[in-house]
Each structure stands twice: as C-alpha cells, then as structure tokens.
Design an enzyme around this catalytic site. Structure first.
Site, mmCIF file in Angstrom:
data_model
loop_
_atom_site.group_PDB
_atom_site.id
_atom_site.type_symbol
_atom_site.label_atom_id
_atom_site.label_comp_id
_atom_site.label_asym_id
_atom_site.label_seq_id
_atom_site.Cartn_x
_atom_site.Cartn_y
_atom_site.Cartn_z
ATOM 1 N N GLY A 281 -10.186 10.676 -28.574
ATOM 2 C CA GLY A 281 -11.239 10.971 -27.659
ATOM 3 C C GLY A 281 -11.954 9.527 -27.680
ATOM 4 C CB VAL A 285 -17.048 11.684 -30.199
ATOM 5 C CG1 VAL A 285 -16.694 12.877 -31.259
ATOM 6 C CG2 VAL A 285 -18.177 12.269 -29.351
ATOM 7 N N GLY A 286 -15.914 9.153 -32.056
ATOM 8 C CA GLY A 286 -15.103 8.499 -33.118
ATOM 9 C C GLY A 286 -15.645 8.187 -34.151
ATOM 10 C CD GLU A 303 -4.068 6.813 -31.809
ATOM 11 O OE1 GLU A 303 -4.319 5.967 -30.806
ATOM 12 O OE2 GLU A 303 -3.319 6.623 -32.616
ATOM 13 C CB CYS A 338 -6.933 6.124 -23.979
ATOM 14 S SG CYS A 338 -5.529 6.996 -24.615
#
Length: 623
Positions: A281, A285-286, A303, A338
C-alpha cells in the site's frame, strides 16, 4: 502505491491521539488511514459467521457482524446490496488466538498439506475467472483482457511455480562446517526452512486478485497460518474473495482467516502479536505498519511505491519507447499500479520527436472510443473512487502544461482521461506519486543533467522509486543510470514486465519498500532458516585428538596445536587459488616431456593391464 490523502491522515492523527489518552492500553495503534467507520446493520449466515462461528458464540460482543461503509470514500459502482461485511473488532483477538493454536498443531508443516493449499488457490482463480473479472470491472472499470493478462494469469503462474518448486524449497541443505567446529569428526551442519507461524497479510485495492493470491501462495508454501485483510475500497473483489476463501472449497478455513473492515479493524489487527507481517500500500500507512511490527519485534515486508522515472536518451529507439511507455501508463490499470511510469526524463535533442511519437501512440492505442463506459469494461479503466479521481485531476494545475488529452474527465463517474503534461521540479504533479493516467515530461539538456535531477529531488532524500525504466541502445548508458539511481526493480527498453518474472525478487528500497518477495524470495521471507549442527562422534577416549584438544586441562602444547591447526584452512585457501594454474601447467609440462622423450610416450602407451601384471610377476619371482 499511492500515499494516503491529507484528510485520511488527519483522521488517523485524531484517532491515534484519542488512543494515546486511553488508560486501558495507551500503547495500542490506531490506523485510520484505511477509512472511517460507518453504519451498522444486521445480517444472517455471513461468510464470517461460517468461518468463525465458534469464536462468535464465545464472544461477549453483539452476535451480528457489521455492514460498514466509508463515507469519505465513494465507489460509484457500489450499492446497498454490495456493502462489505466488517469483522467486529472484538472478534479479531480471538481470531488471532485461534490462528496461533492452529499453527501449534503443526498441520501446516507437511509437504502434501501445503501442495493442496496451493492447488486450491490455483483452482480458485481458474474456476471463478468470470466472477473475478466481473468484480474487477465493477471496482476499477477494467475489461477482460486487462483482468486476464495482469491479474488472473499472473496469480495462476505464481501458484503453479510454487507447486513445481516447493519440494526443493522445503529441503534441508548441508552447509560447510569450519575449523575448529569440525574437530569432532563425523560432524555436519545443515539449514532447514521452518514456517514463521502466523502471518498477517494486508493487501491493496489496485490489484485485487494477484495482490491477494500471490502473498497467500508464498505464505502457505512456507507453511504458515494466514490472517488476511483485504482493502475495503475494492468492494466487489473483496466481497467475492471473502466468500471464496471462507467457503472451505479451496483452502483450509483453519489456515486462511479473513478479516474485513476499515481503520478500527486494521488497527486492532496490528495490535495483535503475529510472526510476520506483509503490507502492500501507501507509504504513510506503511510507516504505521512498521511501527506496529516493531512494537512486537515482528519481521515485516513492505511493498510501497513512489515516483518511477523513465529515462529516454538520444540513443533510444523513440517509436518503440513511446509505445511501450504509453502502454505501461494507461493499460496498467489506468496508472493505478505502483510500478507504472510516473514521469519521463527526456533529452532535449529528442524531446519534440519523442513527444510526437508518444501522442501518436496514445491516439492509436487509447482513442476516446476505448474509454471506460459508465458500466466499466473499456481499455481505459476507472479510478477506484470519486475522491481519487478528483485528487488526480487536481494535479493538472497552472504549474504544468498539457500537451495531450486533459479532456473528457468525469470525476463523478470515477473517470480520468489519459493526459500528458510538460512539468518541472516545482510542478504540483511532481510532488507526489500520480497513481493515475497522467504522465509528466521533464526535459533535460543531457543524460547527466537527468540523473542529477532525479538524485537532487528524490534519491538524495531517500525517495527511491520502486521501478526504474531506461530506454537507450547503449549499454554504457544503462550501467551509468543504474549505478546512479537506486531503485527496487529495473527494466531496460521496456516497462512493467520485470514485475511479472517470479524468478527475480520484487521489492522496494528506501521509501518504496522494505524486503522483497516472488518465487523463492517470497518463500524465504515467510520462512525462518534454522541452522543445526549434527555431531555423531561419541568418543570420550582421552587420546582422541578432538577430545584431547577440546577439554581441560589446557597447557602450552594444546595451545600450540590449536594455533597450528587454525593455520591449515588458511593454507588450503591459498592453495585453492593456484589449482587452476596447476591444472594447466602439469598437463602442459607432461606433454612437453613426451615430445622431447618419445620412448617415454611409447612406454606409457604400452602401459596396460597385461604389462602391469607382467611387471608384478617379475618382481615376485625376483624375491
């Protein structure tokens, strides 16, 4: 992956602040970047109830799960009949506890059990291809060709590859045992992959099939119990996968557990102790996921994404470069991948010709007739939500110049038309990952200036791209760019396809991710490699050299012997360096001797079993 928008991050900040004031558990994480909580309704006989009926009956929370929607995230294709059932927050801890108990039973360890799960995932995609295509069409407006090429085939290939390689991946391998550990002969060392345990997998909305199947493939191949949280934004795909994965038809319900929901569910899930976390994502948030993993010292694979540069040098074949870049930007989920090209760094001497070729390619491959209709299914798909469409269109402001497209946008129908712009470092479009069908052109005088641009504005800040693309005919230019610009992956004279190869790792660096998977690399992440030493020498005889040297009392003689033996490996390593030389010199020297001494060669040629026996008999007679 696209970073979260400011409104969602603000929501996260508020909830996290409220959580920090909680006296009951001040250390708990709250992740509101997945979305806000909505309304609740009662339902009957849900997939969650089928999978977790025993947990629900034991829980003190209300008996009915929740229908929830995110009021800040509108998918125009959704309806009251397609709302996603959210997992009650109070059920998440018992689900994780049950997952740990399942793993403790060791049912996931045998090879045959793992193979059955992988075969089930392959069958899931094969038998439900039409339903999956229809769900992707509703979520992202994509047609059957996109779904087959980018989603279904990719997922099936990973499942098949894992099945074909699993026995080798699971095998125990012998490793060298160095001095002084190897004194007690016979002794050997070995390395065995073991499952990590319970793995949490959090998947994104942009590739709702392969981003669910592929992590499951490697986590199950490694023998883990999986707790899966799919994105609530890809509503139809997540709902379908929930039904399929909890049906018991394709995978064991005890080893794949599904949790659905938004911010509350994600936060509660991250608060639980597990043995591995994989998150795909956005970067914001990572960071939250990484912090939650650190709280329990849990290994994590992130990722993420970033602004992927494309270098087009004056030596490039411009027609093919333009066509491949246009295809990679638009055909790849309308820029919502991505690994999509984000901006093109093109040398000024070929900029005009390249721009013409790029516009020509757009017209040929993506005419207005290919744009997704209101019901979806065109070659140019839709954005995931109205809000996302508005964000992408708002990047087209006065700080850039439109050179192609820029029309036919319909944000209320989640549609953004393919657009090419000329931009510079201060353009709004260059401030964040685009994640849509917009392509920025950056013109530079030379290749060196292009490398300097990327390094100055991104690489020097640790903002490394997930993918780097180079279009050039010169190998020297390939190496120059790859050495100067760090990236997670790279493709030369093409785009996207490096991420479809399960024989090479896929993962980011810096802000584009942490760790890698695909193929053996995915199996490795979800495994713990335990080294073991096996000794089969049970001697206690005091004159056994190993016994004499290892055990007290120690004296000068033992110290001398230990130091002397320690030099043996060093000498042997040095001898290894001259072995190739010896292999050449000895045969060559022998050949020269035979040339200058022919009788010796004749004697060697006569050296057979009969002559050897004759010589032996003569020796015996003489005695």
């Amino acid at each position: 992956m696209l970073i979260s928008n400011p409104m969602l991050i603000l929501t996260f900040t508020r909830i996290r602040h409220a959580s920090s004031l909680s006296a009951s558990n001040p250390a708990r994480f709250t992740v509101a970047a997945w979305g806000a909580r909505g309304t609740r309704n009662n339902i009957v006989a849900s997939p969650f109830q089928r999978q977790h009926s025993s947990l629900m009956s034991a829980s003190s929370s209300p008996s009915s799960p929740l229908y929830m929607s995110n009021p800040n995230y509108t998918n125009a294709a959704s309806s009251s009949s397609s709302k996603l059932e959210y997992t009650p927050v109070d059920y998440i801890a018992p689900i994780i506890k049950d997952a740990h108990q399942t793993y403790a039973s060791h049912i996931t360890h045998p090879y045959q059990f793992r193979i059955i799960q992988l075969q089930g995932l392959e069958r899931l995609v094969e038998e439900n291809s039409d339903a999956l295509i229809n769900a992707i069409k509703k979520d992202l407006g994509q047609g059957p060709m996109y779904c087959e090429a980018f989603e279904l085939t990719n997922a099936k290939n990973h499942a098949r590859h894992a099945q074909s390689q699993l026995k080798e991946w699971m095998s125990t391998r012998r490793k060298k045992t160095p001095f002084p550990v190897n004194l007690n002969i016979p002794i050997h060392s070995e390395l065995t992959p073991n499952p990590r345990g319970v793995a949490t997998i959090i998947t994104p909305w942009n590739m709702p099939v392969q981003m669910v199947i592929n992590p499951l493939v490697y986590a199950l191949a490694a023998g883990n119990v999986c707790v899966l949280k799919m994105s609530e934004k890809s509503l139809h795909s997540t709902k379908l996968f929930t039904d399929l994965l909890t049906s018991g038809k394709y995978v064991d319900q005890n080893v794949v557990k599904v949790i659905n929901g938004g911010a509350e569910q994600a936060a509660e899930l991250l608060n639980q102790r597990v043995d591995a976390i994989m998150y795909t994502g956005g970067g914001q948030v990572g960071k939250i996921v990484a912090k939650a993993a650190a709280n329990n010292l849990t290994p994590v694979l992130l990722e993420l994404g970033g602004k992927n540069p494309v270098f087009v040098t004056k030596s490039a074949h411009l027609p093919s470069a333009a066509r491949r870049i246009a295809w990679g930007k638009i055909a790849a989920n309308t820029g919502q991948m991505c690994i999509c090209p984000d901006y093109v760094v093109v040398e000024s001497s070929v900029k005009e010709e390249f721009t013409n070729e790029l516009c020509k390619a757009m017209d040929e491959m993506f005419p207005t007739s290919s744009y997704s209709s209101n019901n979806g299914g065109g070659d140019v798909g839709k954005m995931i939500s109205v809000q996302h469409a508005e964000r992408v269109v708002n990047l087209l402001d006065s700080t850039c110049k439109i050179v192609y497209g820029g029309k036919h946008h319909d944000t209320q129908e989640r549609f953004v038309a393919p657009t090419i712009v000329e931009a510079h470092a201060d353009s709004t479009i260059m401030k964040e990952e685009i994640f849509g069908p917009l392509l920025a052109l950056i013109t530079v005088p030379t290749l060196d200036e292009g490398i300097h641009f990327v390094n100055t504005h991104y690489s020097s800040k640790g903002e490394h791209p997930l993918a780097l693309y180079i279009f050039s005919k010169l190998m020297d230019e390939h190496q120059k760019i790859m050495k100067a610009v760090p990236s997670g992956t790279c493709a030369i004279n093409d785009v996207l396809k490096q991420s479809a190869n399960y024989n090479i790792p896929f993962g980011g660096i810096g802000t584009s991710g942490m760790g890698a998977y695909y193929g053996k690399y995915g199996f490795d992440f979800f495994s713990h490699y335990r080294g073991a030493l096996v000794e089969n020498n049970f001697s206690t005889f005091k004159w056994d050299p190993a016994v004499w040297l290892q055990y007290p009392p120690y004296d000068e003689n033992k110290l001398f012997a230990f130091r002397s033996l320690g030099k043996v490996p060093i000498i042997l390593d040095k001898l290894k360096s001259i072995i190739p030389f010896v292999k050449v010199v000895i045969p060559l020297g022998f050949a020269l001797i035979c040339i200058f001494n022919p009788p010796l060669l004749d004697a060697l040629l006569e050296l057979n079993l009969k002559t050897i026996l004759h010589w032996i008999s003569q020796i015996l007679r003489s005695k």
